[in-house]
Design an enzyme around this catalytic site. Structure first.
Site, PDB file in Angstrom:
ATOM      1  N   TYR A   1      39.089   2.394  65.630  1.00  0.00           N
ATOM      2  CA  TYR A   1      39.875   1.653  66.624  1.00  0.00           C
ATOM      3  C   TYR A   1      41.058   2.507  67.099  1.00  0.00           C
ATOM      4  O   TYR A   1      41.742   3.127  66.276  1.00  0.00           O
ATOM      5  CB  TYR A   1      40.356   0.349  65.974  1.00  0.00           C
TER       6      TYR A   1
ATOM      7  N   ASP B   1      37.283  -0.952  57.466  1.00  0.00           N
ATOM      8  CA  ASP B   1      37.589  -1.949  58.498  1.00  0.00           C
ATOM      9  C   ASP B   1      36.286  -2.666  58.820  1.00  0.00           C
ATOM     10  O   ASP B   1      35.381  -2.093  59.424  1.00  0.00           O
ATOM     11  CB  ASP B   1      38.179  -1.244  59.728  1.00  0.00           C
TER      12      ASP B   1
ATOM     13  N   LYS C   1      39.598 -11.220  65.855  1.00  0.00           N
ATOM     14  CA  LYS C   1      38.252 -11.071  66.416  1.00  0.00           C
ATOM     15  C   LYS C   1      37.320 -12.150  65.854  1.00  0.00           C
ATOM     16  O   LYS C   1      37.578 -13.322  66.024  1.00  0.00           O
ATOM     17  CB  LYS C   1      37.766  -9.638  66.162  1.00  0.00           C
TER      18      LYS C   1
HETATM   19  C1  PLP Z   1      41.292  -5.213  67.233  1.00  0.00           C
HETATM   20  C2  PLP Z   1      40.955  -4.312  66.116  1.00  0.00           C
HETATM   21  C3  PLP Z   1      41.949  -3.844  65.250  1.00  0.00           C
HETATM   22  C4  PLP Z   1      43.420  -4.176  65.435  1.00  0.00           C
HETATM   23  O1  PLP Z   1      43.647  -5.531  65.248  1.00  0.00           O
HETATM   24  P1  PLP Z   1      44.846  -6.337  65.961  1.00  0.00           P
HETATM   25  O2  PLP Z   1      44.670  -7.713  65.447  1.00  0.00           O
HETATM   26  O3  PLP Z   1      44.641  -6.201  67.442  1.00  0.00           O
HETATM   27  O4  PLP Z   1      46.103  -5.689  65.530  1.00  0.00           O
HETATM   28  C5  PLP Z   1      41.562  -3.034  64.195  1.00  0.00           C
HETATM   29  N1  PLP Z   1      40.272  -2.690  64.008  1.00  0.00           N
HETATM   30  C6  PLP Z   1      39.299  -3.110  64.836  1.00  0.00           C
HETATM   31  C7  PLP Z   1      37.901  -2.704  64.574  1.00  0.00           C
HETATM   32  C8  PLP Z   1      39.599  -3.927  65.918  1.00  0.00           C
HETATM   33  O5  PLP Z   1      38.628  -4.324  66.742  1.00  0.00           O
END
Ligand code: PLP
Length: 384
Positions: free
Chosen positions: A101, A173, A198
């Site tokens: 990301y 992640d 998400k």
């Molecule tokens: C959106 C996202 C993030 C960051 O998250 P936020 O809630 O926007 O701070 C980190 N990793 C991935 C894979 C993401 O899609």
């Protein structure tokens, strides 16, 4: 109860009827502090940065979903990653996937590097490259799989073995796959990170993050950091996320069904040059995807061949809204080169296939026939 299956845990884990009232849903404890009956006499809650019952329930629920022991909720996904990076110190080295990301890359290179930490970005599809990057001061391997937006996979069991042999932390992640389709802790990860913004919340109505771990030493320090730095979610956002996770298993089933159906259809569409989706047999890591993931979800990237076509397509959909973010019930379309990945140098983007002609879809849970018709008319506009 970790003997329960995931869909059951999603609804029940971490929550009991409210003690004083019997309210079946965890209330929004909208309070900053808690009354003490005497000096040092309280019910475990002293100040709401440190603990809040709504957040507690969310943290227990998220930990149970990942099959973990300890969960920590944060104000955003990046606040969660920030806390994980603060487990380390100046001089420490981290190996990170090169296709993570954009905000993760920015946090590492523009914040923690200034504080004296060192980062090496490698193609984590290649385990030998990961091993070769290990130095005597390496402390952590950080990966995101599937990656955004190229849908590259990292073999978690293999990279977990490298981490274990070299005594490194492995952080994953898991935002794209969610615990419904991928369980990093069971494959050797020490730490799982989420942007709950998400899929976990799933309704595009809050921003949040989480860290889950099975290691008591990591949990102790993370709990300290969560309170010391204070990037915690408020009770209402915690409650929204907790409401979201209840339907996670159900939603992911539909994201996955719609995603597979549309990826397959797009794969055969004459206006589409290439489809990136781990569930397509022509994905270069399809075997790994089948081994490591129990579903492929709703994220699909498409190569349309030129910036002009990508623009016409992204501006031409009616149901798919043009917006950043992903993982909500509603379908979204994005243009990574000018939106989420605009900060990545063009040469570096092109080297990984992230061209100006690439568009990314977050497929929602709408009727798949409506989604297909919408994509079809937008593709027709783009190739007219
Ligand atoms: C959106 C996202 C993030 C960051 O998250 P936020 O809630 O926007 O701070 C980190 N990793 C991935 C894979 C993401 O899609």
């Amino acid at each position: 109860d970790l003997r329960q299956r995931l869909a059951t845990r999603a609804v029940h884990a971490g929550q009991q009827p409210d003690e004083p009232t019997g309210a079946i849903m965890t209330p929004i404890y909208q309070t900053a502090t808690y009354v003490q009956t005497g000096l040092g006499k309280h019910k475990g809650f002293e100040y709401a940065r440190t603990r809040n019952p709504t957040r507690d329930a969310l943290e227990r629920n998220l930990a149970a979903l990942e099959g973990g022991i300890h969960g920590f909720a944060f104000a955003s996904g990046l606040a969660a990653t920030d806390a994980v990076l603060k487990l380390f110190s100046a001089g420490d080295h981290v190996i990170c996937g090169e296709n993570v990301y954009g905000g993760t890359h920015r946090l590492m290179t523009q914040v923690f590097q200034q504080l004296g930490m060192r980062f090496t970005f490698v193609d984590t599809r290649n385990i030998a490259a990961v091993t070769a990057a290990v130095t005597p001061v390496t402390r952590m391997i950080f990966v995101e799989t599937p990656s955004n937006p190229m849908m590259r996979l990292t073999d978690l069991a293999a990279v977990g073995k490298v981490a274990q042999e070299r005594k490194l932390h492995l952080a994953v992640d898991n935002t794209f796959a969610t615990p419904v389709f991928q369980r990093p802790l069971e494959l050797g990860a020490d730490i799982v990170i989420h942007s709950t913004t998400k899929y976990l919340n799933g309704h595009s109505d809050m921003v949040g993050g989480a860290v889950i771990t099975n290691r008591d030493d990591v949990a102790e320090r993370l709990g300290f950091l969560q309170n010391a730095a204070g990037a915690v979610p408020g009770p209402f956002d915690s409650w929204l996320a907790l409401r979201g996770t209840k339907t996670l298993a159900l939603r992911m089933r539909q994201h996955d069904a719609n995603g597979r159906c549309l990826a397959d259809w797009l794969h055969g569409h004459r206006a589409v040059q290439r489809v990136y989706y781990p569930g397509l047999p022509d994905h270069e890591q399809y075997d790994l995807a089948c081994r490591q993931m129990s579903g492929f979800g709703g994220m699909i990237s498409l190569e349309l061949g030129s910036a002009a076509r990508a623009r016409t397509f992204a501006e031409g959909t009616k149901l798919f809204a043009l917006a950043e973010s992903l993982g909500g019930v509603e379908s979204l379309v994005g243009h990574p080169a000018s939106m989420t990945h605009a900060s990545v140098p063009k040469a570096m983007r092109e080297a990984m296939g992230l061209t100006d002609g690439l568009v990314r879809l977050s497929v929602g849970i709408e009727d798949v026939d409506d989604l297909r018709e919408d994509l079809d008319q937008a593709l027709a506009k783009a190739t007219r």
